[in-house]
Design an enzyme around this catalytic site. Structure first.
Site, PDB file in Angstrom:
ATOM      1  N   ARG A 198       6.992 -11.321   5.325  1.00 33.44           N
ATOM      2  CA  ARG A 198       6.470 -11.197   6.689  1.00 33.44           C
ATOM      3  C   ARG A 198       7.143 -12.242   7.572  1.00 33.44           C
ATOM      4  NH1 ARG A 198      -0.033 -10.306   5.459  1.00 33.44           N
ATOM      5  NH2 ARG A 198       0.265  -8.562   4.007  1.00 33.44           N
ATOM      6  N   LYS A 221     -13.008  -4.236   6.856  1.00 35.56           N
ATOM      7  CA  LYS A 221     -12.812  -4.927   5.586  1.00 35.56           C
ATOM      8  C   LYS A 221     -13.876  -5.988   5.362  1.00 35.56           C
ATOM      9  CE  LYS A 221      -9.566  -8.176   7.748  1.00 35.56           C
ATOM     10  NZ  LYS A 221      -8.362  -8.990   7.576  1.00 35.56           N
ATOM     11  N   HIS A 241      -8.119  -0.988  -0.337  1.00 31.20           N
ATOM     12  CA  HIS A 241      -7.143  -2.067  -0.527  1.00 31.20           C
ATOM     13  C   HIS A 241      -7.922  -3.292  -1.003  1.00 31.20           C
ATOM     14  CE1 HIS A 241      -4.246  -0.030   2.394  1.00 31.20           C
ATOM     15  NE2 HIS A 241      -5.391   0.554   2.676  1.00 31.20           N
ATOM     16  N   CYS A 297       0.800  -1.222   0.000  1.00 33.76           N
ATOM     17  CA  CYS A 297       0.000   0.000   0.000  1.00 33.76           C
ATOM     18  C   CYS A 297       0.839   1.282   0.000  1.00 33.76           C
ATOM     19  CB  CYS A 297      -0.976  -0.005   1.174  1.00 33.76           C
ATOM     20  SG  CYS A 297      -0.310  -0.636   2.709  1.00 33.76           S
ATOM     21  N   HIS A 328      -4.942  -1.174  -5.311  1.00 29.20           N
ATOM     22  CA  HIS A 328      -5.432  -0.083  -4.476  1.00 29.20           C
ATOM     23  C   HIS A 328      -6.225   0.859  -5.359  1.00 29.20           C
ATOM     24  CE1 HIS A 328      -2.172  -1.740  -2.008  1.00 29.20           C
ATOM     25  NE2 HIS A 328      -2.984  -1.415  -1.019  1.00 29.20           N
ATOM     26  N   ASP A 354      -2.374  -7.731  -5.618  1.00 28.43           N
ATOM     27  CA  ASP A 354      -2.776  -6.563  -4.841  1.00 28.43           C
ATOM     28  C   ASP A 354      -3.238  -5.421  -5.742  1.00 28.43           C
ATOM     29  OD1 ASP A 354      -3.219  -5.350  -2.457  1.00 28.43           O
ATOM     30  OD2 ASP A 354      -1.128  -5.226  -1.841  1.00 28.43           O
ATOM     31  N   GLN A 391       1.217 -11.029  -3.518  1.00 31.06           N
ATOM     32  CA  GLN A 391      -0.208 -10.690  -3.474  1.00 31.06           C
ATOM     33  C   GLN A 391      -0.692 -10.233  -4.845  1.00 31.06           C
ATOM     34  OE1 GLN A 391       0.240  -7.701  -0.305  1.00 31.06           O
ATOM     35  NE2 GLN A 391      -1.159  -8.933   0.918  1.00 31.06           N
TER      36      GLN A 391
END
Length: 602
Positions: A329, A430, A476, A300, A351, A349, A347
């Protein structure tokens, strides 16, 4: 069905606690409700501990909570306990259950409990985190343990249980502490439910993605490389690449723009975002030129900086940025599990920066994207709205407003959802996408998160219709969650029989003799131009053995080639499930494969 507890203001109490504290509420009976099973499974954990203590008198116990997959107890003994010992422990548990021991609750002071467990370092570790002066102990027969409950009234009610696995666990979940033993189990009031669960476990064992990943040469792990760092072998890399290509096109036609952020950012960025304060223990850090940097656990922050790189008008919103973002992580050693829990993953991912008025439409559009993707892979799914967690940034007004906005969007489109109290990200509420696989298991995958905190912290702005600067809402969004986890789930869902569109090898050619190999190579090359992968099984084995070897690879299509096929430019397609064979021209075959791929576009 017997009464076993009380549900009051969302809290479960057993009958003894309800009576002692004068608590009234909805009666909980010995059925299959989540509340009743929580009471039963907590009691079964104590029954297991009692059996372990009887078999291993030196045993010391840490905690034994109820979890999503049943219950567990952490303990240590002098002996080495293996999977084979679980049957022995189960047998002892049944003996104790048959004694019909009353389960009794009593209160005492913390001081007395400290004395009682003075020589038990595990119990002392538990007591360190308890500030109450009056505590409760539950006792059954000659076994007792510090516990808040709830429990069933008598061991006679604990009949249908199974110990499922044994594992190592760090004391208190801290890698700096010693490794102790953990045994997992499951329990039901209904015997048939237990039998169904055991069948599911047996089926899950056959479908284990780690086992299939090895058999199908998809991925591997190597301790020399590092724990939790998967390496994709050619078969797995092809599968993953096909999934990435499908998603890339699906994003582009929906108006998403590809971007790429750095994998390492100055720690100042993570301090502004709140990750440094709220997520630091899960991150990796390094120092470059006397400046601390953090390896990104999320994408992000990079996407925010990309959005801020140029002036954005309200006419450009919603602005959708997506990336196959590699993140790292720090997962504890004991928590890692194949592709499901790794330290490096990618991910899918995105945004989305939008106005307040666009939030509902954006959420619904994302959920339509989710629905299309899940249908391609034959997944059913559920949704949960996750609310403010204990560790969170932003005031109550922000949380109430954004949580209500999410629920309103779902309600207006009659989309069913559950509530996960306290399950939100630290920066916003979320929607979690939980998919159901072929054998009924539920998996957390995609997520949609509404965030006004990060845009505020990074001074993200766009020019509104009045020519003024205004803060956008940041959404997100990940649909698969991560490629690693999704591929692991999909492998188990389809038992390694991947859909044609992402199968590592779509076709295996089996030439009957060496004179047929050249035609097989010609077909292989033509298919590659259509982005269809194939292999030729021309090894020095009998035809039947090569066909059997091909079938074990779980490929969608097996093609046998002989004199007739070479002469007529045709193929003999073998259906390995039906054990049937059909003949068609080369052109018909290639067109058929191309049409299959087209029909599966998202």
């Amino acid at each position: 069905m017997e009464p076993i507890g009380v549900l009051s203001e969302g809290q479960i109490y057993d009958l003894q606690t309800a009576e002692a504290l004068n608590i009234t509420g909805e009666e909980i009976k010995s059925d299959s409700s989540p509340e009743s099973l929580e009471i039963l499974r907590h009691s079964c954990a104590h029954l297991m501990a009692q059996a372990i203590k009887a078999l291993y008198p030196e045993a010391k116990f840490f905690v034994g909570p109820v979890v999503k997959e049943g219950f567990y107890y952490d303990f240590k003994v002098d002996s080495k306990i293996s999977e084979e010992d679980l049957t022995k422990i189960e047998k002892k548990m049944k003996e104790l259950a048959n004694e019909k021991l009353p389960i009794q609750r009593y209160e005492t002071t913390k001081e007395e409990i400290l004395k009682k467990f003075a020589n038990d370092e595990l119990k002392q570790a538990v007591l360190k985190n308890i500030t109450d002066s009056t505590l409760t102990i539950y006792k059954q027969g000659d076994f007792e343990d510090l516990c808040r409950g709830p429990h069933v009234p008598n061991t006679r009610m604990i009949r249908n249980f199974k110990l499922t696995r044994i594992a190592g666990a760090y004391l208190g979940g801290d890698e700096k502490n010693e490794m102790i033993t953990r045994i997992y189990g499951i329990a039901f009031f209904d015997k048939q439910e237990l039998n169904d669960y055991i069948k599911m476990l047996e089926e899950a064992k056959k479908r284990d993605h780690r086992k299939l990943g090895t058999e199908l040469d998809l991925f591997t792990f190597n301790d020399d490389v590092g724990a939790g760092l998967p390496m994709w072998l050619p078969n797995g890399a092809r599968l993953r690449s096909k999934l990435e290509k499908i998603l890339y096109k699906a994003h582009r036609v929906r108006g998403y723009e590809p971007v790429r952020g750095p994998e390492i950012l100055k720690s100042d960025m993570w301090k502004i975002s709140g990750h440094y304060a709220n997520y630091k223990e899960n991150m990796y850090f390094t120092t470059i030129d006397e400046q601390e940097y953090g390896i990104k656990p999320m994408n992000c922050v990079g996407h925010i900086q990309i959005f801020k790189n140029s002036l954005v008008s309200y006419k450009d919103l919603p602005k959708k940025l997506f990336e196959y973002g590699v993140v790292h992580r720090h997962e504890m050693s004991g928590a890692m599990h194949g592709l499901f829990r790794v330290r490096e993953f990618t991910q899918d991912d995105a945004h989305i920066f939008c106005t307040q008025a666009q939030v509902k439409d954006v959420i619904i559009e994302v959920l339509e994207f989710v629905d299309k993707l899940m249908s391609i892979f034959d997944f059913k799914y559920e949704m949960e709205v996750s609310t403010k967690p204990e560790k969170a940034i932003g005031d109550d007004e922000f949380w109430e407003k954004t949580t209500k906005g999410i629920m309103d969007a779902l309600d207006e489109h009659n989309l069913p959802y559950g509530i996960d109290e306290g399950g939100g990200a630290f920066y916003g509420p979320k929607i979690d996408i939980k998919i159901l696989d072929a054998i009924g298991r539920k998996w957390q995958c995609g997520t949609v998160q509404v965030d006004m905190n990060l845009p505020s912290r990074f001074n993200v702005e766009y020019i509104n219709d009045k020519g003024e600067k205004e803060q956008p809402v940041m959404i997100h969004r990940a649909i698969l969650g991560s490629f690693e986890r999704f591929i692991g789930i999909l492998t188990e869902h389809c038992a390694g029989e991947f859909p044609f569109i992402i199968a590592p090898t779509e076709v295996i050619f089996v030439p009957i003799a060496n004179t047929h190999v050249e035609y097989a190579k010609q077909l292989q090359k033509e298919l590659l131009y259509k982005e269809i992968d194939s292999k030729i099984f021309d090894m020095n084995e009998s035809l039947n053995k090569r066909i059997r070897m091909a079938e074990k690879q779980r490929v969608p299509m097996i093609v046998v080639i002989g004199d007739e096929e070479v002469e007529n430019n045709s193929i003999a397609l073998r259906d390995r499930r039906k054990r049937e064979q059909s003949n068609m021209t080369k052109e018909e075959f290639i067109n058929m494969l191309v049409e299959i791929k087209k029909g599966c576009e998202i």
